[in-house]
Design an enzyme around this catalytic site. Structure first.
Site, PDB file in Angstrom:
ATOM      1  N   GLU A   1       0.788  -1.230   0.000  1.00 30.66           N
ATOM      2  CA  GLU A   1       0.000   0.000   0.000  1.00 30.66           C
ATOM      3  C   GLU A   1       0.826   1.290   0.000  1.00 30.66           C
ATOM      4  O   GLU A   1       0.656   2.150   0.864  1.00 30.66           O
ATOM      5  CB  GLU A   1      -0.980  -0.024   1.191  1.00 30.66           C
TER       6      GLU A   1
ATOM      7  N   HIS B   1     -10.307  -5.608  -2.821  1.00 30.32           N
ATOM      8  CA  HIS B   1     -11.392  -5.479  -1.832  1.00 30.32           C
ATOM      9  C   HIS B   1     -12.511  -4.717  -2.538  1.00 30.32           C
ATOM     10  O   HIS B   1     -12.466  -3.490  -2.650  1.00 30.32           O
ATOM     11  CB  HIS B   1     -10.908  -4.725  -0.591  1.00 30.32           C
TER      12      HIS B   1
ATOM     13  N   ASP C   1     -12.239  -9.899  -1.812  1.00 33.91           N
ATOM     14  CA  ASP C   1     -13.548 -10.070  -1.181  1.00 33.91           C
ATOM     15  C   ASP C   1     -14.485  -9.060  -1.822  1.00 33.91           C
ATOM     16  O   ASP C   1     -14.032  -8.056  -2.374  1.00 33.91           O
ATOM     17  CB  ASP C   1     -13.519  -9.978   0.362  1.00 33.91           C
TER      18      ASP C   1
ATOM     19  N   GLU D   1      -6.170 -10.311  -2.162  1.00 33.36           N
ATOM     20  CA  GLU D   1      -7.013 -10.172  -0.959  1.00 33.36           C
ATOM     21  C   GLU D   1      -8.485 -10.084  -1.346  1.00 33.36           C
ATOM     22  O   GLU D   1      -9.264  -9.340  -0.728  1.00 33.36           O
ATOM     23  CB  GLU D   1      -6.596  -8.918  -0.168  1.00 33.36           C
TER      24      GLU D   1
ATOM     25  N   ASN E   1       2.177  -4.589  -3.406  1.00 36.16           N
ATOM     26  CA  ASN E   1       0.756  -4.935  -3.282  1.00 36.16           C
ATOM     27  C   ASN E   1      -0.033  -3.674  -2.917  1.00 36.16           C
ATOM     28  O   ASN E   1       0.435  -2.852  -2.124  1.00 36.16           O
ATOM     29  CB  ASN E   1       0.683  -5.952  -2.124  1.00 36.16           C
TER      30      ASN E   1
HETATM   31  O1  9MR Z   1      -7.264  -8.870   7.853  1.00 37.04           O
HETATM   32  C1  9MR Z   1      -6.479  -7.967   8.580  1.00 37.04           C
HETATM   33  C2  9MR Z   1      -7.214  -7.580   9.840  1.00 37.04           C
HETATM   34  O2  9MR Z   1      -7.368  -8.698  10.680  1.00 37.04           O
HETATM   35  C3  9MR Z   1      -6.475  -6.502  10.562  1.00 37.04           C
HETATM   36  O3  9MR Z   1      -7.226  -6.057  11.656  1.00 37.04           O
HETATM   37  C4  9MR Z   1      -6.211  -5.352   9.596  1.00 37.04           C
HETATM   38  C5  9MR Z   1      -5.443  -4.260  10.294  1.00 37.04           C
HETATM   39  O4  9MR Z   1      -4.905  -3.357   9.416  1.00 37.04           O
HETATM   40  O5  9MR Z   1      -5.490  -5.816   8.484  1.00 37.04           O
HETATM   41  C6  9MR Z   1      -6.229  -6.724   7.756  1.00 37.04           C
HETATM   42  O6  9MR Z   1      -5.601  -7.056   6.538  1.00 37.04           O
HETATM   43  C7  9MR Z   1      -5.357  -5.981   5.633  1.00 37.04           C
HETATM   44  C8  9MR Z   1      -4.129  -6.348   4.844  1.00 37.04           C
HETATM   45  O7  9MR Z   1      -3.065  -6.614   5.719  1.00 37.04           O
HETATM   46  C9  9MR Z   1      -3.764  -5.266   3.864  1.00 37.04           C
HETATM   47  N1  9MR Z   1      -4.859  -4.911   3.029  1.00 37.04           N
HETATM   48  C10 9MR Z   1      -6.128  -4.629   3.699  1.00 37.04           C
HETATM   49  C11 9MR Z   1      -6.490  -5.783   4.626  1.00 37.04           C
HETATM   50  C12 9MR Z   1      -7.844  -5.538   5.277  1.00 37.04           C
HETATM   51  O8  9MR Z   1      -7.783  -4.450   6.131  1.00 37.04           O
END
Ligand code: 9MR
Length: 392
Positions: A207, A284, A314, A312, A248
């Site tokens: 990111e 997402h 969804d 990722e 990513n």
């Molecule tokens: O799935 C992850 C969630 O459990 C955490 O609370 C969150 C905190 O930032 O991160 C989530 O995963 C993220 C991923 O690492 C990067 N892209 C967005 C994902 C969803 O927030």
């Protein structure tokens, strides 16, 4: 009391096995069904619709995703998502997972089914706050737990993630380090993490961009400019020459300013000789709003000589779940998967966990959820069939 239950169990075990029981998640009823109508221990035969009853873990709710009493449609394909992905020439279909969920044995059993998933991504346990909460002290216990589960199952791992502005310990963000110290902090972190888990695919940098394609401000960018990306990539390559190295990001699913920024980053990394193997498109997405340019977008990355993975995926909806939303979600999953299928350099797809039970969405987007292909009772949704159709 105890005596009684032992003797009834003994008696039951002597009964002929003519009435075999259905296994976990197996069908146990429905119009035209001639198979077993009872379930193995720990599972209850649960009515889903007139055509389908299924063995669900005892105590599962039958109405968890439905606000009305009308039965919602379910997924009916039995192909296996990883089987479908491989038949389409992809390396994997995978799921993110997280350590606390692994105590849920029904969840873990399905996660470990390599016909569905031949790849796992640790959702949290490889992040900086989990692996180097204190400078120079590395902790891999939780990440190792997921990696060893994957290894036992014969599943690939995507490592996630080395350098990210979020889930970053205070000692990094507030350390006021100068450029050379922060460079060595990034190198030490990346070297240790990538070096600990050899032979993986890595989201080395996560990111880096804002929505308009400008660089996101972070301790890394503020101190080092965009060079933090190549510093991390180079350290990762040195730590494990066999690892596949990705950058990513989210909202780079369709063409647009943010996606163009990623294109330009890949070009400049390649021009400078920095090691970059792939672009991770998080995906997402929102039901009914899948970008129409998704395939062209994937192709513009692979044209640069890098591979692409959907990392990722969804597709969330505004609750409550309705039949119409589930049908649209099925189409949307199919669109995304078909786009990856159509571009040979798109090597695989990971969903951000597989069941609505453990999705990150409801905790972040109020009133939204149901983003994944299995509902919170681990019953397949129409989206499952959409994925299979996308790979077909
Ligand atoms: O799935 C992850 C969630 O459990 C955490 O609370 C969150 C905190 O930032 O991160 C989530 O995963 C993220 C991923 O690492 C990067 N892209 C967005 C994902 C969803 O927030």
């Amino acid at each position: 009391m105890i005596k009684l239950s032992i003797s009834s169990a003994a008696l039951l075990s002597l009964l002929p096995l003519a009435t075999a029981q259905s296994g976990a998640w197996g069908q146990c009823g429905g119009i035209g069904w001639t198979g077993p109508t009872t379930c193995i221990a720990g599972y209850t035969c649960t009515y889903n619709n007139d055509w389908y009853s299924q063995c669900l873990p005892n105590g599962s709710s039958t109405t968890a995703t439905s606000s009305s009493s009308a039965p919602l449609p379910t997924g009916t394909s039995t192909v296996g998502l990883a089987v479908a992905a491989k038949a389409a020439g992809k390396k994997y279909f995978g799921s993110a997972t997280d350590n606390p969920e692994l105590t849920d044995s029904s969840y873990t059993a399905l996660l470990s089914n390599t016909k569905e998933f031949n790849q796992l991504t640790p959702g949290n346990s490889m992040k900086w706050d989990a692996t180097e909460g204190t400078r120079g002290t590395f902790t891999f216990t939780k990440a190792d737990e997921i990696v060893s589960l994957a290894q036992t199952n014969g599943q690939l791992i995507r490592g996630h993630t080395c350098v990210w502005h979020s889930q970053l310990p205070g000692w990094v963000t507030a350390g006021n380090f100068d450029a050379s110290t922060l460079t060595s902090i990034i190198q030490t972190h990346t070297t240790n993490v990538v070096g600990h888990f050899k032979g993986k695919i890595w989201d080395v940098v996560n990111e880096p961009f804002n929505e308009d394609g400008t660089w996101r401000t972070s301790v890394f960018y503020n101190t080092l400019g965009s060079s933090f990306v190549s510093i991390a990539l180079q350290a990762a390559r040195a730590a494990d020459p066999a690892a596949k190295l990705y950058v990513n990001d989210y909202n780079i699913d369709g063409t647009g300013a943010k996606s163009t920024a990623m294109v330009n980053l890949v070009k400049s990394l390649k021009a400078s000789g920095a090691p970059i193997d792939g672009v991770g498109i998080q995906a997402h997405l929102i039901v009914g709003q899948v970008p129409s340019t998704i395939q062209a977008n994937i192709a513009q990355f692979t044209a640069l000589g890098v591979e692409v993975a959907i990392t990722e995926l969804d597709i969330r909806m505004t609750l409550p779940v309705t039949t119409a939303l589930l049908e649209q979600q099925k189409k949307d999953y199919q669109t995304v998967i078909a786009a990856c299928k159509a571009v040979s350099g798109c090597i695989g797809v990971t969903i951000w966990d597989y069941t609505d039970k453990y999705s990150w969405v409801p905790s972040v987007f109020q009133g939204q959820g149901a983003a994944l292909p299995w509902d919170d009772r681990l019953v397949k949704k129409p989206a499952y069939d959409g994925i299979v159709a996308g790979f077909a």
